[in-house]
Design a protein around this motif. Structure first.
Motif, PDB file in Angstrom:
ATOM      1  N   SER A 124       4.319   7.817  -2.033  1.00 15.41           N
ATOM      2  CA  SER A 124       4.870   7.084  -3.164  1.00 15.41           C
ATOM      3  C   SER A 124       4.073   5.802  -3.344  1.00 15.41           C
ATOM      4  O   SER A 124       3.405   5.332  -2.413  1.00 15.41           O
ATOM      5  CB  SER A 124       6.336   6.747  -2.907  1.00 15.41           C
ATOM      6  OG  SER A 124       6.443   5.756  -1.896  1.00 15.41           O
ATOM      7  N   PRO A 125       4.117   5.202  -4.540  1.00 12.15           N
ATOM      8  CA  PRO A 125       3.401   3.938  -4.753  1.00 12.15           C
ATOM      9  C   PRO A 125       3.810   2.856  -3.749  1.00 12.15           C
ATOM     10  O   PRO A 125       2.959   2.081  -3.287  1.00 12.15           O
ATOM     11  CB  PRO A 125       3.787   3.561  -6.184  1.00 12.15           C
ATOM     12  CG  PRO A 125       4.079   4.870  -6.852  1.00 12.15           C
ATOM     13  CD  PRO A 125       4.720   5.711  -5.791  1.00 12.15           C
ATOM     14  N   GLU A 126       5.100   2.801  -3.415  1.00 12.66           N
ATOM     15  CA  GLU A 126       5.570   1.794  -2.469  1.00 12.66           C
ATOM     16  C   GLU A 126       4.997   2.037  -1.072  1.00 12.66           C
ATOM     17  O   GLU A 126       4.566   1.101  -0.384  1.00 12.66           O
ATOM     18  CB  GLU A 126       7.099   1.793  -2.408  1.00 12.66           C
ATOM     19  CG  GLU A 126       7.788   1.335  -3.682  1.00 12.66           C
ATOM     20  CD  GLU A 126       7.823   2.436  -4.752  1.00 12.66           C
ATOM     21  OE1 GLU A 126       7.483   3.603  -4.420  1.00 12.66           O
ATOM     22  OE2 GLU A 126       8.178   2.133  -5.898  1.00 12.66           O
ATOM     23  N   GLN A 127       4.995   3.298  -0.660  1.00 11.72           N
ATOM     24  CA  GLN A 127       4.452   3.627   0.649  1.00 11.72           C
ATOM     25  C   GLN A 127       2.952   3.359   0.709  1.00 11.72           C
ATOM     26  O   GLN A 127       2.445   2.831   1.704  1.00 11.72           O
ATOM     27  CB  GLN A 127       4.744   5.087   0.989  1.00 11.72           C
ATOM     28  CG  GLN A 127       6.207   5.378   1.243  1.00 11.72           C
ATOM     29  CD  GLN A 127       6.489   6.859   1.376  1.00 11.72           C
ATOM     30  OE1 GLN A 127       5.735   7.705   0.884  1.00 11.72           O
ATOM     31  NE2 GLN A 127       7.575   7.184   2.057  1.00 11.72           N
ATOM     32  N   ARG A 128       2.243   3.692  -0.345  1.00 11.21           N
ATOM     33  CA  ARG A 128       0.814   3.470  -0.353  1.00 11.21           C
ATOM     34  C   ARG A 128       0.502   1.970  -0.330  1.00 11.21           C
ATOM     35  O   ARG A 128      -0.472   1.546   0.290  1.00 11.21           O
ATOM     36  CB  ARG A 128       0.181   4.132  -1.577  1.00 11.21           C
ATOM     37  CG  ARG A 128      -1.332   4.047  -1.595  1.00 11.21           C
ATOM     38  CD  ARG A 128      -1.963   5.178  -2.368  1.00 11.21           C
ATOM     39  NE  ARG A 128      -1.803   6.457  -1.698  1.00 11.21           N
ATOM     40  CZ  ARG A 128      -2.558   6.870  -0.689  1.00 11.21           C
ATOM     41  NH1 ARG A 128      -3.518   6.088  -0.226  1.00 11.21           N
ATOM     42  NH2 ARG A 128      -2.371   8.046  -0.146  1.00 11.21           N
ATOM     43  N   ALA A 129       1.328   1.172  -0.987  1.00  7.55           N
ATOM     44  CA  ALA A 129       1.117  -0.277  -0.960  1.00  7.55           C
ATOM     45  C   ALA A 129       1.300  -0.816   0.457  1.00  7.55           C
ATOM     46  O   ALA A 129       0.526  -1.663   0.918  1.00  7.55           O
ATOM     47  CB  ALA A 129       2.092  -0.963  -1.917  1.00  7.55           C
ATOM     48  N   THR A 130       2.317  -0.312   1.161  1.00  2.24           N
ATOM     49  CA  THR A 130       2.537  -0.734   2.539  1.00  2.24           C
ATOM     50  C   THR A 130       1.378  -0.331   3.422  1.00  2.24           C
ATOM     51  O   THR A 130       0.893  -1.119   4.244  1.00  2.24           O
ATOM     52  CB  THR A 130       3.837  -0.125   3.091  1.00  2.24           C
ATOM     53  OG1 THR A 130       4.943  -0.570   2.314  1.00  2.24           O
ATOM     54  CG2 THR A 130       4.058  -0.530   4.547  1.00  2.24           C
ATOM     55  N   LEU A 131       0.890   0.888   3.241  1.00  2.00           N
ATOM     56  CA  LEU A 131      -0.224   1.358   4.050  1.00  2.00           C
ATOM     57  C   LEU A 131      -1.488   0.560   3.762  1.00  2.00           C
ATOM     58  O   LEU A 131      -2.281   0.283   4.671  1.00  2.00           O
ATOM     59  CB  LEU A 131      -0.458   2.852   3.803  1.00  2.00           C
ATOM     60  CG  LEU A 131      -1.425   3.558   4.756  1.00  2.00           C
ATOM     61  CD1 LEU A 131      -1.057   3.283   6.208  1.00  2.00           C
ATOM     62  CD2 LEU A 131      -1.435   5.052   4.484  1.00  2.00           C
ATOM     63  N   ARG A 132      -1.676   0.151   2.509  1.00  2.00           N
ATOM     64  CA  ARG A 132      -2.840  -0.683   2.188  1.00  2.00           C
ATOM     65  C   ARG A 132      -2.773  -2.005   2.938  1.00  2.00           C
ATOM     66  O   ARG A 132      -3.793  -2.531   3.391  1.00  2.00           O
ATOM     67  CB  ARG A 132      -2.921  -0.924   0.682  1.00  2.00           C
ATOM     68  CG  ARG A 132      -3.568   0.216  -0.097  1.00  2.00           C
ATOM     69  CD  ARG A 132      -4.018  -0.245  -1.475  1.00  2.00           C
ATOM     70  NE  ARG A 132      -2.905  -0.719  -2.283  1.00  2.00           N
ATOM     71  CZ  ARG A 132      -2.186   0.039  -3.097  1.00  2.00           C
ATOM     72  NH1 ARG A 132      -2.466   1.336  -3.202  1.00  2.00           N
ATOM     73  NH2 ARG A 132      -1.199  -0.467  -3.801  1.00  2.00           N
ATOM     74  N   GLU A 133      -1.566  -2.564   3.063  1.00  2.87           N
ATOM     75  CA  GLU A 133      -1.408  -3.805   3.818  1.00  2.87           C
ATOM     76  C   GLU A 133      -1.803  -3.606   5.276  1.00  2.87           C
ATOM     77  O   GLU A 133      -2.441  -4.472   5.893  1.00  2.87           O
ATOM     78  CB  GLU A 133       0.042  -4.282   3.732  1.00  2.87           C
ATOM     79  CG  GLU A 133       0.474  -4.737   2.343  1.00  2.87           C
ATOM     80  CD  GLU A 133       1.945  -5.090   2.304  1.00  2.87           C
ATOM     81  OE1 GLU A 133       2.580  -5.113   3.381  1.00  2.87           O
ATOM     82  OE2 GLU A 133       2.462  -5.352   1.207  1.00  2.87           O
ATOM     83  N   LEU A 134      -1.431  -2.451   5.841  1.00  2.00           N
ATOM     84  CA  LEU A 134      -1.767  -2.163   7.228  1.00  2.00           C
ATOM     85  C   LEU A 134      -3.274  -1.974   7.389  1.00  2.00           C
ATOM     86  O   LEU A 134      -3.860  -2.410   8.386  1.00  2.00           O
ATOM     87  CB  LEU A 134      -1.019  -0.915   7.696  1.00  2.00           C
ATOM     88  CG  LEU A 134       0.508  -1.046   7.754  1.00  2.00           C
ATOM     89  CD1 LEU A 134       1.156   0.290   8.099  1.00  2.00           C
ATOM     90  CD2 LEU A 134       0.925  -2.106   8.765  1.00  2.00           C
TER      91      LEU A 134
END
Length: 207
Positions: A124-134
């Motif tokens: 999901s867009p939210e999950q991908r945003a979190t993974l980008r932060e990591l």
């Protein structure tokens, strides 16, 4: 983010226990094959205990990834500020990084899986945003080694070379331990320290 220590308060140590168990499950089975049921079984607990802290398996995976990165940053921090040449600091940072890869083997395996998820998985867009932060945390970690490597070149203790490629090669070589390292019975932190130094030695001689 700093993890709460066990015993600091009841909710915290339970959450840490979940993260530890999840790291083991993700390492053994991989992200796709691991379920919340597997983590609950590892804890001999109900799924509700896990869902109380994490809404989805992906959220739990991200937390393991984040903690794995925290361990790496904490491990190299003393070496970053030690007295001596940049070459000596680089050597110390590499040894600290190698030992952290061994000390937190399950977590660092999950960090490596996170890179693959970032490249190939549908989220999901939210999950991908979190993974980008990591992934940004990984970039920040790599930058620390690039900086000290450039300093070593500037002081003349290491020959001039491509900083980015050299750093990726050094870190990649040490991180490969997630595939071949297995903790042995009666292994001590001193054993892992010795192994970490043996891992770093050929890189230092190569530089």
């Amino acid at each position: 983010m700093v993890r709460a220590t066990q015993g600091s308060r009841k909710g915290s140590w339970r959450k840490d226990e979940i993260i530890d168990a999840a790291a083991e499950c993700f390492m053994e089975r991989g992200y796709q094959a691991t379920t919340i049921d597997h983590v609950a079984a590892r804890l001999n607990a109900t799924k509700g205990r896990i869902y109380h802290h994490y809404a989805t398996k992906t959220d739990l995976f991200f937390e393991v990834h984040r903690v794995g990165m925290e361990h790496l940053f904490e491990a190299i921090a003393p070496a970053e500020t030690m007295q001596g040449t940049a070459h000596q600091r680089l050597n110390a940072m590499m040894v600290a990084h190698a030992k952290a890869m061994l000390d937190y083997h399950t977590y660092e395996n999950v960090v490596a899986q996170g890179v693959q998820l970032h490249r190939f998985e549908q989220m999901s867009p939210e999950q991908r945003a979190t993974l980008r932060e990591l992934i940004t945390l990984r970039d920040d970690f790599e930058q620390k080694f690039k900086t000290v490597l450039q300093q070593a070149m500037d002081e003349g203790s290491i020959d001039q070379m491509d900083v980015s490629i050299t750093t990726k090669t050094l870190l990649g070589g040490l991180q490969w331990s997630i595939f071949w390292y297995r903790r042995q019975p009666n292994e001590t932190p001193e054993h892992r320290e010795m192994l970490a130094r043996k891992m770093v030695e050929p890189f230092v001689k190569g530089l």
